[in-house]
Design a protein around this motif. Structure first.
Motif, mmCIF file in Angstrom:
data_model
loop_
_atom_site.group_PDB
_atom_site.id
_atom_site.type_symbol
_atom_site.label_atom_id
_atom_site.label_comp_id
_atom_site.label_asym_id
_atom_site.label_seq_id
_atom_site.Cartn_x
_atom_site.Cartn_y
_atom_site.Cartn_z
ATOM 1 N N ALA A 108 0.841 -1.266 -0.201
ATOM 2 C CA ALA A 108 -0.092 -0.232 0.006
ATOM 3 C C ALA A 108 0.877 1.258 0.142
ATOM 4 O O ALA A 108 0.470 2.334 -0.630
ATOM 5 N N MET A 109 1.954 1.076 0.618
ATOM 6 C CA MET A 109 2.920 2.519 0.729
ATOM 7 C C MET A 109 3.694 2.647 -0.532
ATOM 8 O O MET A 109 3.839 3.829 -0.965
ATOM 9 N N LEU A 110 3.559 1.787 -1.435
ATOM 10 C CA LEU A 110 4.028 2.063 -2.804
ATOM 11 C C LEU A 110 3.271 3.231 -3.539
ATOM 12 O O LEU A 110 3.755 3.776 -4.265
ATOM 13 N N GLU B 265 12.867 -1.325 -5.990
ATOM 14 C CA GLU B 265 13.297 -2.798 -5.958
ATOM 15 C C GLU B 265 14.674 -2.993 -6.274
ATOM 16 O O GLU B 265 15.455 -3.674 -5.632
ATOM 17 N N LEU B 266 15.100 -2.354 -7.133
ATOM 18 C CA LEU B 266 16.716 -2.347 -7.604
ATOM 19 C C LEU B 266 17.608 -1.939 -6.461
ATOM 20 O O LEU B 266 18.486 -2.610 -5.960
ATOM 21 N N ARG C 147 16.473 -1.796 3.517
ATOM 22 C CA ARG C 147 15.216 -2.794 3.438
ATOM 23 C C ARG C 147 14.328 -2.132 2.467
ATOM 24 O O ARG C 147 14.719 -0.988 2.115
ATOM 25 N N GLN C 148 13.134 -2.906 2.167
ATOM 26 C CA GLN C 148 12.275 -2.472 1.231
ATOM 27 C C GLN C 148 11.802 -1.121 1.603
ATOM 28 O O GLN C 148 11.416 -0.218 0.823
ATOM 29 N N ASP C 149 11.171 -1.052 2.785
ATOM 30 C CA ASP C 149 10.592 0.448 3.380
ATOM 31 C C ASP C 149 11.723 1.550 3.301
ATOM 32 O O ASP C 149 11.137 2.806 2.795
ATOM 33 N N ALA C 150 12.985 1.364 3.470
ATOM 34 C CA ALA C 150 13.828 2.115 3.365
ATOM 35 C C ALA C 150 14.130 2.538 1.960
ATOM 36 O O ALA C 150 14.264 4.016 1.847
ATOM 37 N N ALA C 151 13.920 1.687 1.241
ATOM 38 C CA ALA C 151 14.217 1.982 -0.228
ATOM 39 C C ALA C 151 13.005 2.912 -0.838
ATOM 40 O O ALA C 151 13.477 3.824 -1.735
ATOM 41 N N ILE C 152 12.098 2.664 -0.402
ATOM 42 C CA ILE C 152 10.886 3.673 -0.846
ATOM 43 C C ILE C 152 11.128 4.878 -0.254
ATOM 44 O O ILE C 152 10.933 6.111 -1.092
ATOM 45 N N GLY C 153 11.507 5.162 0.936
ATOM 46 C CA GLY C 153 11.922 6.466 1.474
ATOM 47 C C GLY C 153 12.975 7.042 0.962
ATOM 48 O O GLY C 153 12.904 8.345 0.953
ATOM 49 N N TYR D 178 3.390 -4.961 -12.148
ATOM 50 C CA TYR D 178 3.602 -3.666 -12.723
ATOM 51 C C TYR D 178 2.457 -3.211 -13.420
ATOM 52 O O TYR D 178 2.303 -1.735 -13.581
ATOM 53 N N LEU D 179 1.660 -3.881 -14.070
ATOM 54 C CA LEU D 179 0.454 -3.340 -14.781
ATOM 55 C C LEU D 179 -0.535 -2.409 -13.469
ATOM 56 O O LEU D 179 -0.924 -1.340 -13.710
#
Length: 372
Positions: free
Chosen positions: A33-35, A78-79, A87-93, A188-189
């Motif tokens: 959801a945070m994406l 993701e890269l 971590r994933q959440d840190a990458a988003i941030g 991705y769609l």
């Protein structure tokens, strides 16, 4: 009818909510959801790139560019996460503030005289959608309404066309991969459609209200049903109701329409959290209370069966013995006794409590593992 500003605002809000609620359940069930927040901020970067390349501030190219910017944001996230260093959440941030900052920087450097600004992208103003119209078959129709209707139809068509694939890849991506369904491409769609919906909605409702619609109604629906189709249907219904209620309250109280619509979605979520039939707090409290009564009734039948053949039966299997021998307060003893009587587990023979056949069977089943 569309010449009425209130009708235009209501329809626009309902369409934004519907378009968002069609996609939100897939993001929530995938725990992504945070994406949506990251995508909603990254679209400014895509909007500015398209404007620099074409000079257009709206239209299909803007929607396409924003969609690609949203996918770029997820791909970079993701890269970065695959490096194993964050971590994933840190990458988003890390990723979406960079793209948003680049968009704001480009906006201030190259588009000072263009009616694109960060405030518009973030907050919008749904109350003014009726002022920007285009003539269709002799009728003046708000641009926002046309674009949101088109995006809603596109989202519905994609979800309907790939329903089985989306459903399987959401709940079991490994099995979907084994069947050759390309779950990553389907993911991705959904993200691309989310980005397109965000940019179609930003001029009317802004990113903040879009985020409320894409996350909160599906989250509320998740508390009300375990079926994906039901979750989508309830999410759409909650979004539409929130649009109507938010508009009505905003007009009555003379406050922001978009803000009140977002607040209405929160009220629906709170109601689902409190009164949901399965996961609601009230339902859980009632189940826990019922479980405690059942456990106490099981204790009672075991107590009665243990002492019914003993010489002290007339002392142990009395109502007052529940307080003195089992240590139950008087109120609890009365409650358990009433529950056991109503369930047909015990009978009262004068002052003595006796087991019924049903109560005896329960006691035997409880004691059986300990008598082997």
């Amino acid at each position: 009818m569309l010449a009425d500003p209130d009708i235009s605002v209501l329809l626009t809000g309902a369409l934004v909510g519907t378009a968002a609620a069609l996609l939100g359940p897939f993001l929530i069930l995938r725990q992504n959801a945070m994406l949506t927040d990251a995508i909603a901020h990254a679209i400014l970067f895509g909007i500015m790139l398209v404007w620099l390349a074409t000079g257009l501030v709206s239209g299909p190219l803007q929607i396409l560019g924003a969609g690609l910017a949203g996918v770029l944001c997820v791909w970079l996230t993701e890269l970065l996460a695959r490096t194993g260093r964050v971590r994933q959440d840190a990458a988003i941030g890390l990723v979406f503030p960079v793209l948003f900052a680049l968009g704001v920087l480009m906006l201030n450097l190259f588009a000072r005289d263009v009616h694109i600004d960060a405030h518009t992208v973030l907050l919008g103003e749904i109350g003014f959608v009726w002022l920007d119209t285009v003539q269709v078959l002799g009728a003046e129709i708000p641009n926002a309404l046309i674009w949101m209707a088109a995006v809603t139809a596109l989202n519905a068509a994609c979800v309907g066309l790939f329903w089985k694939e989306l459903k399987l890849s959401t709940f079991d991506p490994v099995l979907a991969e084994a069947f050759g369904m390309r779950p990553r491409l389907l993911f991705y769609l959904i993200l691309f459609l989310t980005s397109m919906t965000a940019v179609a909605a930003f001029d009317a409702v802004g990113v903040v209200l879009f985020l409320a619609f894409v996350i909160v109604p599906p989250a509320a629906a998740y508390l009300l049903t375990d079926r994906l189709a039901g979750m989508i249907a309830l999410g759409i219904a909650i979004a539409v109701v929130s649009s109507g209620a938010g508009h009505g309250l905003a007009v009555a109280w003379d406050v922001s329409i978009g803000g009140m619509m977002a607040l209405s979605t929160g009220a629906c979520l709170a109601a689902a959290l409190l009164f949901g039939p399965r996961y609601g707090l009230l339902a859980r409290l009632l189940r826990r209370g019922g479980q405690r009564r059942n456990d106490a009734a099981r204790t009672l039948v075991v107590h009665l069966m243990t002492h019914e053949t003993e010489p002290r039966r007339d002392e142990e299997n009395l109502v007052r013995a529940l307080e003195t021998h089992l240590g139950w307060p008087k109120r609890k003893a009365a409650s358990v006794l009433g529950h056991a009587l109503s369930e047909g587990l015990i009978l009262r023979d004068d002052r003595i409590l006796c087991l019924t056949e049903k109560g005896r069977e329960m006691a035997v089943s409880i004691l059986a593992p300990w008598q082997r």
